[in-house]
Design an enzyme around this catalytic site. Sequence first.
Site, PDB file in Angstrom:
ATOM      1  N   ASP A  98     -12.441 -68.931  -4.435  1.00 47.59           N
ATOM      2  CA  ASP A  98     -12.995 -67.603  -4.160  1.00 47.59           C
ATOM      3  C   ASP A  98     -13.607 -67.424  -2.783  1.00 47.59           C
ATOM      4  OD1 ASP A  98     -15.227 -69.189  -4.358  1.00 47.59           O
ATOM      5  OD2 ASP A  98     -15.766 -68.510  -6.368  1.00 47.59           O
ATOM      6  N   GLU A 120      -7.955 -72.615  -9.904  1.00 43.35           N
ATOM      7  CA  GLU A 120      -9.303 -72.196 -10.343  1.00 43.35           C
ATOM      8  C   GLU A 120      -9.345 -70.670 -10.519  1.00 43.35           C
ATOM      9  OE1 GLU A 120     -12.931 -74.537  -9.010  1.00 43.35           O
ATOM     10  OE2 GLU A 120     -13.660 -72.535  -8.571  1.00 43.35           O
ATOM     11  N   GLU A 134     -17.852 -63.837  -3.290  1.00 47.55           N
ATOM     12  CA  GLU A 134     -16.858 -64.594  -4.063  1.00 47.55           C
ATOM     13  C   GLU A 134     -16.299 -63.827  -5.267  1.00 47.55           C
ATOM     14  OE1 GLU A 134     -19.789 -65.766  -3.026  1.00 47.55           O
ATOM     15  OE2 GLU A 134     -19.282 -67.421  -1.674  1.00 47.55           O
ATOM     16  N   HIS A 210     -26.992 -72.956  -0.869  1.00 47.12           N
ATOM     17  CA  HIS A 210     -26.323 -72.362   0.296  1.00 47.12           C
ATOM     18  C   HIS A 210     -25.830 -70.932   0.108  1.00 47.12           C
ATOM     19  CE1 HIS A 210     -22.797 -73.514  -2.077  1.00 47.12           C
ATOM     20  NE2 HIS A 210     -22.169 -72.562  -1.426  1.00 47.12           N
ATOM     21  N   ARG A 212     -24.713 -67.105  -0.082  1.00 45.21           N
ATOM     22  CA  ARG A 212     -25.073 -65.932   0.724  1.00 45.21           C
ATOM     23  C   ARG A 212     -25.991 -64.977  -0.031  1.00 45.21           C
ATOM     24  NH1 ARG A 212     -21.569 -64.708   5.594  1.00 45.21           N
ATOM     25  NH2 ARG A 212     -20.429 -66.656   5.676  1.00 45.21           N
ATOM     26  N   HIS A 243     -26.914 -78.105   3.776  1.00 39.78           N
ATOM     27  CA  HIS A 243     -25.700 -77.437   4.265  1.00 39.78           C
ATOM     28  C   HIS A 243     -25.850 -77.131   5.755  1.00 39.78           C
ATOM     29  CE1 HIS A 243     -22.648 -74.247   4.535  1.00 39.78           C
ATOM     30  NE2 HIS A 243     -22.252 -74.535   3.303  1.00 39.78           N
TER      31      HIS A 243
HETATM   32  C1  UD1 Z   1     -18.563 -70.775   2.271  1.00 38.91           C
HETATM   33  C2  UD1 Z   1     -17.964 -69.867   1.211  1.00 38.91           C
HETATM   34  C3  UD1 Z   1     -18.649 -70.077  -0.136  1.00 38.91           C
HETATM   35  C4  UD1 Z   1     -18.688 -71.544  -0.518  1.00 38.91           C
HETATM   36  C5  UD1 Z   1     -19.277 -72.361   0.617  1.00 38.91           C
HETATM   37  C6  UD1 Z   1     -19.186 -73.827   0.296  1.00 38.91           C
HETATM   38  C7  UD1 Z   1     -17.176 -67.666   1.985  1.00 38.91           C
HETATM   39  C8  UD1 Z   1     -17.548 -66.278   2.333  1.00 38.91           C
HETATM   40  N1  UD1 Z   1     -18.172 -68.472   1.585  1.00 38.91           N
HETATM   41  O1  UD1 Z   1     -19.896 -70.351   2.467  1.00 38.91           O
HETATM   42  O2  UD1 Z   1     -17.952 -69.354  -1.136  1.00 38.91           O
HETATM   43  O3  UD1 Z   1     -19.472 -71.697  -1.660  1.00 38.91           O
HETATM   44  O4  UD1 Z   1     -18.523 -72.114   1.817  1.00 38.91           O
HETATM   45  O5  UD1 Z   1     -20.033 -74.578   1.086  1.00 38.91           O
HETATM   46  O6  UD1 Z   1     -16.043 -68.012   2.075  1.00 38.91           O
HETATM   47  N2  UD1 Z   1     -21.091 -74.550   9.340  1.00 38.91           N
HETATM   48  C9  UD1 Z   1     -20.960 -75.562  10.260  1.00 38.91           C
HETATM   49  N3  UD1 Z   1     -20.121 -76.600   9.965  1.00 38.91           N
HETATM   50  C10 UD1 Z   1     -19.435 -76.677   8.801  1.00 38.91           C
HETATM   51  C11 UD1 Z   1     -19.582 -75.643   7.866  1.00 38.91           C
HETATM   52  C12 UD1 Z   1     -20.403 -74.581   8.155  1.00 38.91           C
HETATM   53  O7  UD1 Z   1     -21.558 -75.548  11.323  1.00 38.91           O
HETATM   54  O8  UD1 Z   1     -18.711 -77.654   8.595  1.00 38.91           O
HETATM   55  C13 UD1 Z   1     -21.979 -73.411   9.671  1.00 38.91           C
HETATM   56  C14 UD1 Z   1     -21.382 -72.454  10.711  1.00 38.91           C
HETATM   57  O9  UD1 Z   1     -22.404 -71.959  11.525  1.00 38.91           O
HETATM   58  C15 UD1 Z   1     -20.833 -71.333   9.834  1.00 38.91           C
HETATM   59  C16 UD1 Z   1     -21.886 -71.284   8.739  1.00 38.91           C
HETATM   60  O10 UD1 Z   1     -22.214 -72.645   8.489  1.00 38.91           O
HETATM   61  O11 UD1 Z   1     -20.698 -70.129  10.561  1.00 38.91           O
HETATM   62  C17 UD1 Z   1     -21.501 -70.597   7.461  1.00 38.91           C
HETATM   63  O12 UD1 Z   1     -20.226 -71.038   7.008  1.00 38.91           O
HETATM   64  P1  UD1 Z   1     -19.337 -70.037   6.096  1.00 38.91           P
HETATM   65  O13 UD1 Z   1     -18.057 -70.713   5.740  1.00 38.91           O
HETATM   66  O14 UD1 Z   1     -19.243 -68.714   6.774  1.00 38.91           O
HETATM   67  O15 UD1 Z   1     -20.244 -69.793   4.833  1.00 38.91           O
HETATM   68  P2  UD1 Z   1     -20.779 -70.763   3.715  1.00 38.91           P
HETATM   69  O16 UD1 Z   1     -22.145 -70.326   3.377  1.00 38.91           O
HETATM   70  O17 UD1 Z   1     -20.530 -72.168   4.108  1.00 38.91           O
HETATM   71  N1  UDP Z   2     -20.818 -81.891  -1.751  1.00 46.30           N
HETATM   72  C1  UDP Z   2     -20.634 -82.947  -0.857  1.00 46.30           C
HETATM   73  N2  UDP Z   2     -21.635 -83.235   0.018  1.00 46.30           N
HETATM   74  C2  UDP Z   2     -22.802 -82.547   0.063  1.00 46.30           C
HETATM   75  C3  UDP Z   2     -22.972 -81.473  -0.847  1.00 46.30           C
HETATM   76  C4  UDP Z   2     -21.954 -81.158  -1.730  1.00 46.30           C
HETATM   77  O1  UDP Z   2     -19.607 -83.599  -0.871  1.00 46.30           O
HETATM   78  O2  UDP Z   2     -23.655 -82.891   0.871  1.00 46.30           O
HETATM   79  C5  UDP Z   2     -19.734 -81.583  -2.689  1.00 46.30           C
HETATM   80  C6  UDP Z   2     -20.148 -81.429  -4.136  1.00 46.30           C
HETATM   81  O3  UDP Z   2     -20.171 -82.687  -4.797  1.00 46.30           O
HETATM   82  C7  UDP Z   2     -19.060 -80.525  -4.660  1.00 46.30           C
HETATM   83  C8  UDP Z   2     -18.792 -79.603  -3.486  1.00 46.30           C
HETATM   84  O4  UDP Z   2     -19.243 -80.303  -2.333  1.00 46.30           O
HETATM   85  O5  UDP Z   2     -17.861 -81.250  -4.921  1.00 46.30           O
HETATM   86  C9  UDP Z   2     -19.524 -78.316  -3.661  1.00 46.30           C
HETATM   87  O6  UDP Z   2     -19.494 -77.612  -2.476  1.00 46.30           O
HETATM   88  P1  UDP Z   2     -20.497 -76.461  -2.124  1.00 46.30           P
HETATM   89  O7  UDP Z   2     -21.731 -76.629  -2.904  1.00 46.30           O
HETATM   90  O8  UDP Z   2     -20.588 -76.436  -0.634  1.00 46.30           O
HETATM   91  O9  UDP Z   2     -19.709 -75.152  -2.541  1.00 46.30           O
HETATM   92  P2  UDP Z   2     -19.508 -74.382  -3.924  1.00 46.30           P
HETATM   93  O10 UDP Z   2     -19.044 -75.351  -4.951  1.00 46.30           O
HETATM   94  O11 UDP Z   2     -20.795 -73.736  -4.274  1.00 46.30           O
HETATM   95  O12 UDP Z   2     -18.485 -73.350  -3.583  1.00 46.30           O
END
Ligand code: UD1
Ligand code: UDP
Length: 381
Positions: A98, A120, A134, A210, A212, A243
């Site tokens: 999602d 999923e 999502e 984490h 939004r 995160h």
């Molecule tokens: C995204 C997904 C969310 C999922 C989450 C898992 C969307 C809208 N949201 O949210 O559904 O649960 O990932 O973690 O698709 N960043 C880094 N390095 C990384 C990853 C993120 O620097 O490896 C920082 C960046 O500044 C980025 C910000 O985190 O802009 C947010 O990342 P983003 O993918 O937009 O949103 P998440 O909250 O991670």
């Molecule tokens: N996870 C990980 N390292 C971390 C935190 C989470 O490998 O430091 C794994 C966790 O075990 C799970 C997945 O990341 O498999 C969940 O991701 P996240 O919580 O970012 O996203 P969501 O599941 O809420 O979309």
Amino acid sequence: MDKLRIMSVFGTRPEAIKMCPLVKELASRPEIESLCCVTAQHRQMLDSVLEVFDLKPDWDLDIMTPRQTLSTITSKCLLGMDEAIDALKPDMILVHGDTSTTFAGALSAFYHQVPVGHVEAGLRTYDKYSPFPEEMNRKLVSAIADLYFCPTVHNRENLVKEGITNGLFVTGNTVIDALKTTVRKDYTFTTEELNHLPYGEKKVILVTCHRRENYGEPMKHIMLALRQIAEQHEDVELVYPVHLSPVVREAVDTYLRGAPRVHLIDPLPADEMHNLMARCYMVMTDSGGLQEEAPALGKPVLVLRRETERPEAVAAGTVKLAGVVQDDIVTMAERLICDRNAYARMAHAVNPYGDGNACRRIADAILWHFGRGEKPEDYLS
Ligand code: UD1
Ligand code: UDP
């Protein structure tokens, strides 16, 4: 006969953890050429998973920017996917879950008239803005998809209620397949600090946050609740891999950093995370994936959200909704910390999300769809 070109598209950490085992399962089938396109919506957190699963993508859109918006993610994915689809010419595209990558990947496949398999599929809260974005992403993908790989019977029922009756398979969640490869009793952490936590002697609580829709006031409440729990319970240690989102890091720095017995660490590689979960006392999280993994490992989960699209483990008694109000979160956590019976009632392993064979069922279903194999049996938990 030509091999079927099946292209898996993903971009964030959780999608990668749940799709890597599937990409590999597809690659093991002689009838399939398994292709992998990453958007890198997450850069570091995606690369960490690719390393753990030893997977090299065929295409990398490399779209991530700091503090990216939903519109930039979606538009950059769409433009990048045009090139990837033209170059790799897939017969089917698989998207997962999602995220914005999921939605853009499915929309792009539709623009190119390539059939879509949704891994999923069928999770719902029926609240348009929670989880945001999502819930809408998965509804939009449901409208586009041709094949639906539902983790549970409940997920299939959600889709049937919406009038989707063809192409449905109940497969279990691929995250359980992933867990089977990562969790080991004799695991030694490469993150040295994790080898020295007082598992057993103290109550090690694993935390993540984490989402939004939790940005702002809810995240402040969550952080202050965690602080209060750590300050008031000397027998507790909180371990929180934070995160990389700057919004999350700011909230942690403002409200939680400096509290006693709180270990704020960088995101962990998936294998480290899964083994830490296997050893901890309980989990507090707003993550979707952790709500599936922790029950399989027999760990109680308090969900730091108002709702969940994963009611199966709530029904089984191992997951409870704690909400996003400081006092409520503290009260629920204290019950599990102080009341042995309340803890014991929640700490039992349940597996409503799969038996570890989801990838096999999905690969079989794809081959069946293209007339090259038997239809797989549904997974009935
Ligand atoms: C995204 C997904 C969310 C999922 C989450 C898992 C969307 C809208 N949201 O949210 O559904 O649960 O990932 O973690 O698709 N960043 C880094 N390095 C990384 C990853 C993120 O620097 O490896 C920082 C960046 O500044 C980025 C910000 O985190 O802009 C947010 O990342 P983003 O993918 O937009 O949103 P998440 O909250 O991670
Ligand atoms: N996870 C990980 N390292 C971390 C935190 C989470 O490998 O430091 C794994 C966790 O075990 C799970 C997945 O990341 O498999 C969940 O991701 P996240 O919580 O970012 O996203 P969501 O599941 O809420 O979309």
